[in-house]
Write a protein that holds these residues in place. Structure first.
Motif, mmCIF file in Angstrom:
data_model
loop_
_atom_site.group_PDB
_atom_site.id
_atom_site.type_symbol
_atom_site.label_atom_id
_atom_site.label_comp_id
_atom_site.label_asym_id
_atom_site.label_seq_id
_atom_site.Cartn_x
_atom_site.Cartn_y
_atom_site.Cartn_z
ATOM 1 N N GLN C 97 35.617 -47.184 61.862
ATOM 2 C CA GLN C 97 36.514 -46.026 61.986
ATOM 3 C C GLN C 97 35.775 -44.848 62.623
ATOM 4 O O GLN C 97 36.300 -44.205 63.531
ATOM 5 N N GLN D 31 40.957 -29.677 56.470
ATOM 6 C CA GLN D 31 40.315 -30.970 56.189
ATOM 7 C C GLN D 31 38.796 -30.811 56.079
ATOM 8 O O GLN D 31 38.155 -31.430 55.236
ATOM 9 N N GLN D 51 37.304 -39.428 55.352
ATOM 10 C CA GLN D 51 37.851 -38.126 55.724
ATOM 11 C C GLN D 51 37.268 -37.623 57.042
ATOM 12 O O GLN D 51 37.989 -37.085 57.884
ATOM 13 N N SER D 53 36.123 -39.411 59.508
ATOM 14 C CA SER D 53 36.732 -40.183 60.595
ATOM 15 C C SER D 53 38.128 -39.661 60.907
ATOM 16 O O SER D 53 38.529 -39.585 62.076
ATOM 17 N N ALA D 54 38.872 -39.299 59.860
ATOM 18 C CA ALA D 54 40.230 -38.790 60.066
ATOM 19 C C ALA D 54 40.200 -37.463 60.832
ATOM 20 O O ALA D 54 41.032 -37.229 61.722
ATOM 21 N N ALA D 58 41.830 -36.679 64.483
ATOM 22 C CA ALA D 58 42.768 -35.567 64.683
ATOM 23 C C ALA D 58 42.302 -34.648 65.814
ATOM 24 O O ALA D 58 43.091 -34.228 66.664
#
Lengths: 100, 100, 100, 100
Positions: C97, D31, D51, D53-54, D58
């Protein structure tokens, strides 16, 4: 204590493991030749780029499966014999490269 | 108005352009074969991963040079004939793939 | 045997480790706010994109340093207690990821 | 002919465009703060990495949407006024950075 750079994985790959990886790499090789042909036929740029992205994705997948086996064998073995640090540094270094 | 998917770049690649790209792809093909050999010889995982990262970097570089030419010719041509939107959407889509 | 998802690292982070990471994240937070300001001032797109790339690079670096510590502590501990497989699968999944 | 580095996009962003981007960036900022809190609470490494990676995903998405608008406005305008080359080189350079 010196740690000579290893030549081989700590657990030799089985014949099945070797042919599983080489089969995937032969497919990649075929895809690269396919892109060469597309370029020679002066094919549309976007179609070529889609193929190149697919090859990269395939190679990354092979890379991660090799890294996973490496961690489960070589790195785990190093950890158990008290040499985890160096093995993990080496692993992280190469994963940073692969993730670019 | 329909826009059929193009088969070729709007400006055909010159012979020199074609051989520049295919030479780079032949090198990539050779590198992929090199990795196959390393796997067959059960070589050390990290050394294989370094090679795979190098191939990915080389392929991405080829990809970006194709994307650049595509933007300078096909996309620019589309912009000048009032069809930039679709061409740019298509370009961005493929660059997202390439950047994964 | 069940392995409940852990809430914490196997070796607690020291105060120094925690503040080293949070300092880097505060810098990232500041960079994100800086980009917001650039957008509000309608600044040139490329300048904004350069900043976004820098933030991504900084975050990836933090991510890899967390992954490295995780491997040296949690994964190594799992390996030593015979539960390496699951820990390594989990690590590889998250690194895939992060590398996208 | 000199081309001074532009300060603003060739077509100013509308209020709606600006608030759409800043809203996304505020979410990203939230975030990042969330990850800081996770680190302060010494939360499990993998959960933190998920988190991070998210956030990267984004940010990349915001980056590509800025790049798309840039190509549809600034680059297209440059193409139409015969200065496409430099604008496209600049775009490709920043997309290479973003794709790392």
């Amino acid at each position: 204590m010196t740690t000579a750079k290893p030549e081989h994985p700590v657990t030799p790959r089985t014949k099945d493991e070797i042919s599983a990886i080489t089969n995937r790499l032969k497919r990649v090789e075929g895809q690269v030749r396919g892109v060469q042909k597309m370029v020679e036929e002066d094919r549309y740029c976007i179609d070529i780029l889609v193929q190149i992205s697919a090859i990269n994705a395939a190679l990354k997948k092979v890379g991660f499966s090799i890294a996973e086996r490496h961690t489960k064998h070589c790195v785990s073995h190093a950890v158990q014999s008290g040499q985890g640090e160096a093995a993990i540094d080496e692993l992280m270094e190469v994963l940073k490269q692969l993730s670019k």
